[in-house]
Write an enzyme that holds these catalytic residues in place. Structure first.
Site, PDB file in Angstrom:
ATOM      1  N   GLU A   1      -7.246  33.042  -9.945  1.00  0.00           N
ATOM      2  CA  GLU A   1      -7.969  32.127  -9.062  1.00  0.00           C
ATOM      3  C   GLU A   1      -9.474  32.213  -9.295  1.00  0.00           C
ATOM      4  OE1 GLU A   1      -6.265  29.992  -7.650  1.00  0.00           O
ATOM      5  OE2 GLU A   1      -4.325  30.966  -7.872  1.00  0.00           O
TER       6      GLU A   1
ATOM      7  N   GLY B   1       0.816  -1.206   0.000  1.00  0.00           N
ATOM      8  CA  GLY B   1       0.000   0.000   0.000  1.00  0.00           C
ATOM      9  C   GLY B   1       0.844   1.247   0.000  1.00  0.00           C
ATOM     10  N   PRO B   2       0.213   2.412  -0.216  1.00  0.00           N
ATOM     11  CA  PRO B   2       0.949   3.685  -0.230  1.00  0.00           C
ATOM     12  C   PRO B   2       1.595   3.966   1.119  1.00  0.00           C
ATOM     13  CG  PRO B   2      -1.278   3.943  -1.117  1.00  0.00           C
ATOM     14  CD  PRO B   2      -1.224   2.589  -0.497  1.00  0.00           C
ATOM     15  N   PRO B   3       2.568   4.852   1.154  1.00  0.00           N
ATOM     16  CA  PRO B   3       3.219   5.194   2.432  1.00  0.00           C
ATOM     17  C   PRO B   3       2.229   5.826   3.412  1.00  0.00           C
ATOM     18  CG  PRO B   3       4.516   5.971   0.565  1.00  0.00           C
ATOM     19  CD  PRO B   3       3.222   5.509   0.012  1.00  0.00           C
TER      20      PRO B   3
ATOM     21  N   THR C   1      -0.107   4.396   5.284  1.00  0.00           N
ATOM     22  CA  THR C   1      -1.451   3.831   5.403  1.00  0.00           C
ATOM     23  C   THR C   1      -1.585   2.862   6.569  1.00  0.00           C
ATOM     24  OG1 THR C   1      -0.787   2.223   3.709  1.00  0.00           O
ATOM     25  CG2 THR C   1      -2.084   4.114   2.985  1.00  0.00           C
ATOM     26  N   GLY C   2      -0.503   2.521   7.241  1.00  0.00           N
ATOM     27  CA  GLY C   2      -0.618   1.709   8.455  1.00  0.00           C
ATOM     28  C   GLY C   2      -0.118   0.290   8.324  1.00  0.00           C
ATOM     29  N   LYS C   3       0.784   0.013   7.386  1.00  0.00           N
ATOM     30  CA  LYS C   3       1.293  -1.347   7.208  1.00  0.00           C
ATOM     31  C   LYS C   3       2.115  -1.782   8.420  1.00  0.00           C
ATOM     32  CE  LYS C   3       3.345  -0.233   3.369  1.00  0.00           C
ATOM     33  NZ  LYS C   3       2.880   1.168   3.247  1.00  0.00           N
ATOM     34  N   THR C   4       3.034  -0.934   8.842  1.00  0.00           N
ATOM     35  CA  THR C   4       3.850  -1.260  10.016  1.00  0.00           C
ATOM     36  C   THR C   4       3.004  -1.294  11.277  1.00  0.00           C
ATOM     37  OG1 THR C   4       5.722  -0.161   8.923  1.00  0.00           O
ATOM     38  CG2 THR C   4       5.936  -0.629  11.275  1.00  0.00           C
TER      39      THR C   4
ATOM     40  N   HIS D   1     -10.340  29.917 -12.190  1.00  0.00           N
ATOM     41  CA  HIS D   1     -10.505  28.521 -11.770  1.00  0.00           C
ATOM     42  C   HIS D   1     -11.887  28.297 -11.165  1.00  0.00           C
ATOM     43  CE1 HIS D   1      -6.503  27.163 -12.577  1.00  0.00           C
ATOM     44  NE2 HIS D   1      -5.921  27.987 -11.716  1.00  0.00           N
TER      45      HIS D   1
END
Length: 644
Positions: free
Chosen positions: A455, A231-233, A235-238, A458
């Protein structure tokens, strides 16, 4: 015996430093015993006077460079010698003086001449003498080399760190994994992990395998060998791995993929063997390897450099330990990476990492749960609205939300508040996404007007387009590297259609279109806008196959092997460039047409921006009225977008 007691360092004579005071003491005693510490160096006049007085009993010439002068016992009582002879450093029978005479031949002629002239009765002798200090200095370079070598060997052997480390060179191949068992419990559990429901179910089953394996093996099933968290950095893997360590109640070995990397050949493979040996001795157990892409990259890609042999040897040993002959042990391997595309296919196959658990960015509901975890230690005001904050933070990972809560607390403390208010959280969002507010940035009135219309362009174009992202606010306050920004809250879409991408590109080009329409000039302020639309247009043509002329074809290679190969011909490259330019210029013209139709609203919005500097969605509703189409804006949202 506990590990703490066993690892207590002891002072032994094997230590190098124990010999230093002994050597210093030995050198001092040598100097003292030699009597040289009580000797005085004589000048030429002083020596000639002592020679004439016939006070000298012996003269010993050493190394053809200096002489030691011995005084007669009856002469020691003279005033000229009495003070020196009574010194505590002088030992009877030792030389009282030293004399550096220069040339030996001339010195001996002068001695013979004085002996004949004054009828002197001293003895003369020649000898060689080695100074202890000279000996030490001659050996000093070798001693320094040995000390430096021992120092680096101790450092490279991992002194005092990791399982099996003992500070000795022979332990360099030992594993550096940290062991968590009943003596070092991990307090993190699944209750501390908010969101990630699917991933938690997967790893919870792994914990169940270890706690009650009979439940699964009685039907003939086998316990999975490993699980890969992808998963992306942030995100809670560790964090999931920590929760597994806290829940499983079995020995848990934790280390990083880079811990296997060493400058010595064969050390990585040795550490892998030692790690699995320790895990097997304590089975059932879990091994967690964070950032496994450090050693798990696909083999053979960089074979020309010759620098991958050690890493590949480490990977080969890991593959063998995970699923080879004689690996029928109750050890489960968890690993985490955000670069799963570069991992070796042999590592990803079933039997090694049986499961790949994708840990995605949290959605709206999961973001609210994560907020609830991180605000527990915070002192909140009554007006803090977590539901609104969850809606305002699309695309934030768990680590981003933790940083947001901490940033809000710092902002509140900076303003001397008693509690963290809702506005502090909003300011923290602006700080994280947009950057630090540049209060001292000098902007001329003319530049400020251009920024305001940019701005406003936009905001106006996005308000009039059906598929453009809903606007949150518009600001001309400088933040980070941007001079102004329009903030949107895009919908969380699983797929994106062509019309949606084109509307987003048109809204992005609205800033430059407003400059062209109002001033008939364009500026460099649209750099980030152009970069964004160019990437989107290129993706439409070369990745997603959304261009009619190029057709339903993609030049994207998910394996990442196309870095040095152009997957299309020069003629196709020319067509791609033409189609990208056509898409961007088409949306630019479209944006100008929309702004021409609503020029009065554009001017009104720009004037309001110059007055207030920040305008929110409610202000746009008052200025423009409701959008020309109804849209359900209560849906969940994704990545926040700012148009500079």
């Amino acid at each position: 015996m506990s590990d703490k007691k066993k690892n207590t360092p002891k002072l032994t004579f094997n230590s190098l430093w124990i010999y230093i005071p002994i050597a210093v003491l030995f050198i001092g005693l040598t100097f003292f015993n030699s009597g040289s510490m009580g000797s005085k160096n004589l000048s030429e006049n002083e020596f000639n006077q002592i020679l004439k007085d016939n006070d000298i009993s012996k003269i010993f010439i050493y190394n053809k460079s200096y002489a030691e002068i011995f005084i007669k016992d009856e002469s020691l009582s003279k005033e000229s010698h009495k003070k020196l002879s009574n010194s505590p450093f002088y030992r009877k029978g030792a030389p009282l003086y030293k004399y550096n005479f220069g040339d030996l031949q001339n010195f001996e002629k002068e001695l013979q001449k004085a002996k004949d002239t004054y009828s002197l009765d001293f003895d003369k002798g020649n000898d060689s003498k080695t100074s202890m200090m000279d000996t030490i200095i001659s050996f000093l370079p070798f001693i320094l080399l040995i000390v430096i070598w021992l120092f680096f060997m101790r450092r490279m052997s991992g002194s005092g760190g990791g399982a099996g480390g003992g500070g000795q060179i022979f332990n360099i191949g030992k594993s550096k994994a940290k062991l968590f068992d009943q003596d070092t419990k991990v307090k993190t559990t699944f209750k501390n992990v908010a969101g990630l429901e699917g991933a938690k179910e997967e790893v919870q089953e792994i914990v169940d395998f270890l706690k009650s394996p009979e439940k699964y093996t009685r039907l003939g099933g086998k316990i999975p060998k490993g699980a890969l968290l992808v998963g992306p950095p942030g995100t809670g893997k560790t964090l999931l791995a920590k929760a597994v360590a806290g829940e499983a109640g079995v020995p848990f070995f934790s280390l990083s993929g880079s811990d296997f990397v060493e400058m010595f050949v064969g050390v990585g493979a040795s550490r892998v063997r030692d790690l699995f040996k320790q895990a097997q001795q304590k089975s059932p157990s879990i091994i967690f390897i964070d950032e496994i892409d450090a050693i798990g990259r696909a083999r053979g890609k960089n074979s020309m450099t010759g620098g991958n042999d050690e890493r590949e040897n480490t990977l080969n040993q890991l593959l063998t330990e995970m699923d080879g002959f004689g690996t029928d042990t109750n050890v489960i391997v968890l690993a985490a990476t955000n670069r799963a595309d570069v991992l070796d296919k042999a590592l990803m196959r079933a039997g090694r990492f049986d499961r790949q658990i994708y840990v995605d960015l949290p959605d709206l509901h999961e973001r609210r749960e994560i907020f609830e975890v991180h605000i527990k230690p915070l002192k909140l005001a009554d007006n803090a609205n977590l539901e609104f904050l969850a809606q305002q933070t699309p695309g934030f990972s768990g680590a981003d939300i933790a940083n947001l809560c901490n940033e809000a607390a710092l902002i509140a403390a900076r303003n001397n508040k008693e509690a963290i208010e809702h506005q502090d959280f909003l300011d923290a969002v602006d700080r994280i996404v947009g950057g630090l507010e540049k209060k001292n940035k000098v902007i001329t009135p003319k530049e400020k007007k251009v920024i305001a219309f940019h701005e406003a362009g936009h905001a106006t174009v996005s308000w009039m387009l059906e598929h453009a992202a809903p606007l949150v606010k518009v600001t001309i306050v400088p933040r980070g590297q941007s001079l102004g920004a329009a903030w949107y809250l895009p919908e969380e879409r699983k797929i994106v259609q062509t019309e949606q991408m084109l509307d987003e590109m048109c809204a992005t080009m609205g800033g430059r279109a407003a400059e062209k329409l109002m001033f008939n000039k364009i500026s460099t302020g649209a750099l980030s806008d152009l970069e964004k639309v160019t990437k989107q247009a290129r993706a439409m043509v070369t990745v997603y196959g959304l261009n009619d002329k190029v057709g339903n074809i993609t030049y994207y290679d998910s394996s990442g092997n196309d870095g040095f190969v152009k997957p299309y011909s020069d003629a196709t490259a020319k067509t791609i460039d033409e189609e990208i330019s056509k898409i961007i210029e088409g949306q630019y013209v479209r944006a100008i047409e929309i702004l021409e139709q609503h020029k009065d609203k554009l001017t009104l919005l720009a004037d309001r921006l110059l007055e207030k500097e920040v305008i929110f969605k409610d202000d746009l509703i008052k200025l423009f009225g409701k959008r020309p189409f109804e849209k359900d804006e209560t849906k969940e949202n994704t990545n926040p977008i700012t148009e500079e």
